[in-house]
Scaffold this active site. Sequence first.
Site, PDB file in Angstrom:
ATOM      1  N   ASP A 193       0.820  -1.212   0.000  1.00  8.56           N
ATOM      2  CA  ASP A 193       0.000   0.000   0.000  1.00  8.56           C
ATOM      3  C   ASP A 193       0.854   1.263   0.000  1.00  8.56           C
ATOM      4  O   ASP A 193       0.496   2.271  -0.602  1.00  8.56           O
ATOM      5  CB  ASP A 193      -0.926   0.010   1.221  1.00  8.56           C
ATOM      6  CG  ASP A 193      -2.065  -0.988   1.087  1.00  8.56           C
ATOM      7  OD1 ASP A 193      -2.271  -1.516  -0.024  1.00  8.56           O
ATOM      8  OD2 ASP A 193      -2.752  -1.237   2.095  1.00  8.56           O
ATOM      9  N   GLY A 194       2.005   1.221   0.671  1.00  5.59           N
ATOM     10  CA  GLY A 194       2.872   2.396   0.705  1.00  5.59           C
ATOM     11  C   GLY A 194       3.370   2.775  -0.677  1.00  5.59           C
ATOM     12  O   GLY A 194       3.468   3.962  -1.005  1.00  5.59           O
ATOM     13  N   ASN A 227      -4.697   8.588   2.150  1.00  8.90           N
ATOM     14  CA  ASN A 227      -5.143   8.012   3.415  1.00  8.90           C
ATOM     15  C   ASN A 227      -5.478   9.078   4.455  1.00  8.90           C
ATOM     16  O   ASN A 227      -6.613   9.157   4.925  1.00  8.90           O
ATOM     17  CB  ASN A 227      -4.065   7.097   3.996  1.00  8.90           C
ATOM     18  CG  ASN A 227      -4.237   5.649   3.603  1.00  8.90           C
ATOM     19  OD1 ASN A 227      -5.228   5.283   2.986  1.00  8.90           O
ATOM     20  ND2 ASN A 227      -3.269   4.821   3.950  1.00  8.90           N
ATOM     21  N   ASP A 228      -4.465   9.891   4.817  1.00 11.17           N
ATOM     22  CA  ASP A 228      -4.678  10.793   5.946  1.00 11.17           C
ATOM     23  C   ASP A 228      -3.637  11.893   6.018  1.00 11.17           C
ATOM     24  O   ASP A 228      -2.536  11.793   5.475  1.00 11.17           O
ATOM     25  CB  ASP A 228      -4.678  10.015   7.267  1.00 11.17           C
ATOM     26  CG  ASP A 228      -3.524   9.043   7.400  1.00 11.17           C
ATOM     27  OD1 ASP A 228      -2.391   9.415   7.046  1.00 11.17           O
ATOM     28  OD2 ASP A 228      -3.738   7.895   7.846  1.00 11.17           O
ATOM     29  N   ARG A 276      -6.213  18.378  23.423  1.00  8.29           N
ATOM     30  CA  ARG A 276      -4.956  17.990  24.047  1.00  8.29           C
ATOM     31  C   ARG A 276      -4.825  16.481  23.876  1.00  8.29           C
ATOM     32  O   ARG A 276      -5.655  15.709  24.356  1.00  8.29           O
ATOM     33  CB  ARG A 276      -4.924  18.368  25.520  1.00  8.29           C
ATOM     34  CG  ARG A 276      -5.024  19.862  25.781  1.00  8.29           C
ATOM     35  CD  ARG A 276      -4.856  20.193  27.263  1.00  8.29           C
ATOM     36  NE  ARG A 276      -3.478  19.970  27.707  1.00  8.29           N
ATOM     37  CZ  ARG A 276      -3.149  19.267  28.786  1.00  8.29           C
ATOM     38  NH1 ARG A 276      -4.083  18.710  29.540  1.00  8.29           N
ATOM     39  NH2 ARG A 276      -1.887  19.127  29.130  1.00  8.29           N
ATOM     40  N   GLN A 321       4.294   9.586   3.962  1.00  7.61           N
ATOM     41  CA  GLN A 321       5.281   9.692   2.892  1.00  7.61           C
ATOM     42  C   GLN A 321       6.110  10.966   3.051  1.00  7.61           C
ATOM     43  O   GLN A 321       7.309  10.958   2.848  1.00  7.61           O
ATOM     44  CB  GLN A 321       4.580   9.701   1.529  1.00  7.61           C
ATOM     45  CG  GLN A 321       3.694   8.485   1.273  1.00  7.61           C
ATOM     46  CD  GLN A 321       4.477   7.213   1.058  1.00  7.61           C
ATOM     47  OE1 GLN A 321       5.525   7.230   0.427  1.00  7.61           O
ATOM     48  NE2 GLN A 321       3.983   6.107   1.571  1.00  7.61           N
ATOM     49  N   ASP A 361      -1.982  13.169  21.865  1.00 12.01           N
ATOM     50  CA  ASP A 361      -0.723  12.863  21.187  1.00 12.01           C
ATOM     51  C   ASP A 361      -0.767  13.314  19.733  1.00 12.01           C
ATOM     52  O   ASP A 361       0.285  13.446  19.094  1.00 12.01           O
ATOM     53  CB  ASP A 361      -0.437  11.362  21.239  1.00 12.01           C
ATOM     54  CG  ASP A 361       0.094  10.918  22.591  1.00 12.01           C
ATOM     55  OD1 ASP A 361       0.301  11.781  23.462  1.00 12.01           O
ATOM     56  OD2 ASP A 361       0.298   9.705  22.782  1.00 12.01           O
TER      57      ASP A 361
END
Length: 289
Positions: free
Chosen positions: A71-72, A146-147, A174, A245, A176
């Site tokens: 997928d990458g 994707n995102d 607030r 990426q 991560d």
Amino acid sequence: MTQTGFSRIGIVGKADPQGLHAPLARLLSLLATRNCTTVLDPCSASACGQTGVPLNELAAQVDLCVVLGGDGTLLNATRVLAPHAVPLIGINLGRLGFLTDIPAKDLEDRLGQVLDGHYALEDRTLLAARLTRSDGVEVSEAMALNDVVVAKGARGSMIEVEVFVDGNFVYNLRADGLILATPTGSTAYALSSGGPIVHPGLKALLLTPICPHTLSNRPVVLQQNAQVEMILHKGTGVFASFDVQDQVLLDPGDRLNVTCARQSVHLIHPPGYDYFAMLREKLRWGTRF
């Protein structure tokens, strides 16, 4: 769809050449028997001793791109090829393969059907992001299938991000980090962070906090035409990531504006493709461990 198949084929290979040579040789043999013109990117070309063409040049020379990898690899190709409306199909040499439909062992049979004109064409939402520094200077633009993620680095502490949708204040988060995902990306990082699986046919976007300080900060599903703005207020070593990426370091006061891109990604699926069958296989639903 049953119509004349493709004849000018671009080939994009994974960056790691291990395991690439054998399926690439089979692919080239298949395309040669079909009298197809082939154009190779640098990665696939280096695996077979040929001269490759950069992706942005390859896009103008082909009517279909075959991705050999995981997928990458497909995500990386997408951001270059999508503006040129080149459809993509993936042959899975990776692990999960949510986007690369064809197992390497079935290469000749499944891709042969596509080349005969038997396939399904699906459009997927693409995100367009723009980063502006606190002084108003626009410093970068990027696309993501994707995102788009804003998150702390490995040694960073919890960050604070102010979020607006269509100019309306949503919350001061607030956590991560924060993920803005497409339906395609709902099975990626967003899923690992507790977000729902969103069918790619839905016109939607998904906001998913990463380890929020307030547990009531839950994923939110937005309309596809939403304009999302994320303003970093606090955090060191914070970065914006686009499909994992590309990454850009952020400073407090930086603004990341994300909308759906004008272009969409054209994915080719072989006959018999079933989204839910893919989910059952990849997520191992119903499997007894």
